[in-house]
Write a protein that holds these residues in place. Sequence first.
Motif, PDB file in Angstrom:
ATOM      1  N   CYS A   1     -12.141   0.845 -13.730  1.00 50.79           N
ATOM      2  CA  CYS A   1     -11.535   0.867 -12.600  1.00 50.79           C
ATOM      3  C   CYS A   1     -12.143   1.465 -11.294  1.00 50.79           C
ATOM      4  O   CYS A   1     -13.076   2.476 -11.762  1.00 50.79           O
ATOM      5  N   ARG A   2     -12.166   0.717 -10.403  1.00 54.44           N
ATOM      6  CA  ARG A   2     -13.117   1.479  -9.114  1.00 54.44           C
ATOM      7  C   ARG A   2     -11.869   1.338  -7.924  1.00 54.44           C
ATOM      8  O   ARG A   2     -11.206   0.449  -7.758  1.00 54.44           O
ATOM      9  N   LEU A   3     -12.212   2.359  -7.001  1.00 52.21           N
ATOM     10  CA  LEU A   3     -11.550   2.480  -5.836  1.00 52.21           C
ATOM     11  C   LEU A   3     -11.801   1.445  -4.741  1.00 52.21           C
ATOM     12  O   LEU A   3     -12.985   1.075  -4.602  1.00 52.21           O
ATOM     13  N   THR A   4     -10.877   0.773  -4.213  1.00 56.47           N
ATOM     14  CA  THR A   4     -11.032  -0.124  -2.809  1.00 56.47           C
ATOM     15  C   THR A   4     -10.551   0.452  -1.633  1.00 56.47           C
ATOM     16  O   THR A   4      -9.367   0.810  -1.703  1.00 56.47           O
ATOM     17  N   ALA A   5     -11.215   0.325  -0.711  1.00 60.46           N
ATOM     18  CA  ALA A   5     -10.947   1.034   0.687  1.00 60.46           C
ATOM     19  C   ALA A   5     -10.169   0.162   1.688  1.00 60.46           C
ATOM     20  O   ALA A   5      -9.524   0.840   2.450  1.00 60.46           O
ATOM     21  N   ARG A   6     -10.208  -1.220   1.508  1.00 54.41           N
ATOM     22  CA  ARG A   6      -9.670  -1.668   2.229  1.00 54.41           C
ATOM     23  C   ARG A   6      -8.188  -1.652   2.807  1.00 54.41           C
ATOM     24  O   ARG A   6      -7.778  -1.404   3.953  1.00 54.41           O
ATOM     25  N   PRO A   7      -7.496  -1.734   1.871  1.00 51.60           N
ATOM     26  CA  PRO A   7      -5.745  -1.503   2.247  1.00 51.60           C
ATOM     27  C   PRO A   7      -5.623   0.099   2.716  1.00 51.60           C
ATOM     28  O   PRO A   7      -4.765   0.107   3.563  1.00 51.60           O
TER      29      PRO A   7
ATOM     30  N   ARG B   1      -0.827   8.464  -7.028  1.00 54.57           N
ATOM     31  CA  ARG B   1      -1.697   9.172  -5.851  1.00 54.57           C
ATOM     32  C   ARG B   1      -2.884   9.629  -6.760  1.00 54.57           C
ATOM     33  O   ARG B   1      -4.057  10.043  -6.563  1.00 54.57           O
ATOM     34  N   ALA B   2      -2.421  10.559  -8.003  1.00 55.98           N
ATOM     35  CA  ALA B   2      -3.554  11.442  -8.887  1.00 55.98           C
ATOM     36  C   ALA B   2      -4.288  10.420  -9.519  1.00 55.98           C
ATOM     37  O   ALA B   2      -5.445  10.865  -9.481  1.00 55.98           O
ATOM     38  N   LEU B   3      -4.108   9.244  -9.801  1.00 58.03           N
ATOM     39  CA  LEU B   3      -4.930   8.291 -10.074  1.00 58.03           C
ATOM     40  C   LEU B   3      -6.146   8.056  -9.232  1.00 58.03           C
ATOM     41  O   LEU B   3      -7.223   7.936  -9.590  1.00 58.03           O
TER      42      LEU B   3
ATOM     43  N   VAL C   1       0.339  -1.610 -10.428  1.00 60.07           N
ATOM     44  CA  VAL C   1       0.811  -1.592  -9.035  1.00 60.07           C
ATOM     45  C   VAL C   1      -0.276  -1.398  -8.156  1.00 60.07           C
ATOM     46  O   VAL C   1      -0.206  -2.064  -7.005  1.00 60.07           O
ATOM     47  N   LEU C   2      -1.185  -0.508  -8.591  1.00 65.51           N
ATOM     48  CA  LEU C   2      -2.409  -0.026  -7.776  1.00 65.51           C
ATOM     49  C   LEU C   2      -3.428  -1.220  -7.421  1.00 65.51           C
ATOM     50  O   LEU C   2      -3.820  -1.593  -6.311  1.00 65.51           O
ATOM     51  N   THR C   3      -3.264  -1.983  -8.494  1.00 61.35           N
ATOM     52  CA  THR C   3      -4.261  -3.382  -8.173  1.00 61.35           C
ATOM     53  C   THR C   3      -3.439  -4.340  -7.572  1.00 61.35           C
ATOM     54  O   THR C   3      -4.136  -4.895  -6.682  1.00 61.35           O
ATOM     55  N   ASP C   4      -2.269  -4.458  -7.611  1.00 65.64           N
ATOM     56  CA  ASP C   4      -1.544  -5.447  -6.870  1.00 65.64           C
ATOM     57  C   ASP C   4      -1.618  -5.212  -5.328  1.00 65.64           C
ATOM     58  O   ASP C   4      -1.430  -5.930  -4.490  1.00 65.64           O
ATOM     59  N   ALA C   5      -1.616  -3.770  -4.866  1.00 70.80           N
ATOM     60  CA  ALA C   5      -1.528  -3.304  -3.875  1.00 70.80           C
ATOM     61  C   ALA C   5      -3.234  -3.365  -3.176  1.00 70.80           C
ATOM     62  O   ALA C   5      -3.438  -3.089  -1.919  1.00 70.80           O
ATOM     63  N   GLY C   6      -4.059  -3.759  -4.007  1.00 73.32           N
ATOM     64  CA  GLY C   6      -5.450  -3.984  -3.589  1.00 73.32           C
ATOM     65  C   GLY C   6      -6.236  -2.412  -3.589  1.00 73.32           C
ATOM     66  O   GLY C   6      -7.369  -2.432  -2.881  1.00 73.32           O
ATOM     67  N   LEU C   7      -5.674  -1.595  -4.144  1.00 73.18           N
ATOM     68  CA  LEU C   7      -6.280  -0.258  -3.953  1.00 73.18           C
ATOM     69  C   LEU C   7      -7.130  -0.027  -5.165  1.00 73.18           C
ATOM     70  O   LEU C   7      -8.344   0.861  -4.933  1.00 73.18           O
ATOM     71  N   VAL C   8      -7.034  -0.857  -6.053  1.00 73.17           N
ATOM     72  CA  VAL C   8      -7.968  -0.455  -7.532  1.00 73.17           C
ATOM     73  C   VAL C   8      -8.514  -1.813  -7.831  1.00 73.17           C
ATOM     74  O   VAL C   8      -7.641  -2.871  -7.844  1.00 73.17           O
TER      75      VAL C   8
ATOM     76  N   THR D   1       0.968  -1.154   0.054  1.00 72.58           N
ATOM     77  CA  THR D   1      -0.067   0.079  -0.037  1.00 72.58           C
ATOM     78  C   THR D   1       0.930   1.239   0.156  1.00 72.58           C
ATOM     79  O   THR D   1       0.830   2.124  -0.894  1.00 72.58           O
ATOM     80  N   PHE D   2       1.944   1.272   0.857  1.00 73.06           N
ATOM     81  CA  PHE D   2       2.665   2.416   1.162  1.00 73.06           C
ATOM     82  C   PHE D   2       3.656   2.717  -0.345  1.00 73.06           C
ATOM     83  O   PHE D   2       3.737   3.439  -0.558  1.00 73.06           O
ATOM     84  N   ALA D   3       4.172   1.566  -0.860  1.00 72.73           N
ATOM     85  CA  ALA D   3       4.732   1.496  -1.859  1.00 72.73           C
ATOM     86  C   ALA D   3       4.056   2.183  -3.431  1.00 72.73           C
ATOM     87  O   ALA D   3       4.584   3.172  -4.072  1.00 72.73           O
ATOM     88  N   ALA D   4       2.779   1.573  -3.208  1.00 74.70           N
ATOM     89  CA  ALA D   4       1.844   2.200  -4.447  1.00 74.70           C
ATOM     90  C   ALA D   4       1.556   3.634  -4.286  1.00 74.70           C
ATOM     91  O   ALA D   4       1.520   4.329  -5.038  1.00 74.70           O
TER      92      ALA D   4
END
Length: 150
Positions: free
Chosen positions: A74-80, A22-24, A56-63, A12-15
């Motif tokens: 694409c959708r935002l995921t809040a859990r991470p 962050r802009a995406l 990268v964002l998908t691998d982190a679970g953010l998208v 998460t922090f790496a992403a």
Amino acid sequence: MVKYQDETLDRTFAALSDPTRRALLARLGEQDGLSVSELAQPFAMSLPAIMKHLDVLTDAGLVTREKTGRTVACRLTARPMEQAMNWLNRYAQFWSDNLDRLAAFVEEDPWPTNPQSPMPASPRAPASHSRVGSARGRKKSTPRGPSRKT
């Protein structure tokens, strides 16, 4: 399980470390469900570069990405992000508590408003002598060596 959470937090922090990612995320926060091409539109980079950031964002679970026909939404995921916020809140609480204790300590014993003049030197204290200005204290220089002629 702790190790898994640490890996998730690291991803998460790496992403989040990249300003483009962050802009995406900010764009997805404003308007969820954008297609990849709509998401990439304001950026001055190629679509494959945007896809790498989305990976990268998908691998982190953010998208999350969902393909419908030829369109990928694409959708935002809040859990991470929630896990990251919980981690940050623990340290925010730590610093808040410590700064509150520091403030209480400082307010408990305030400094005097009119500092007293420095105490006069003891009459028995030997006076210090500076040898900077006296000729007697200067070190004499050694004579110059032979000079080179070119």
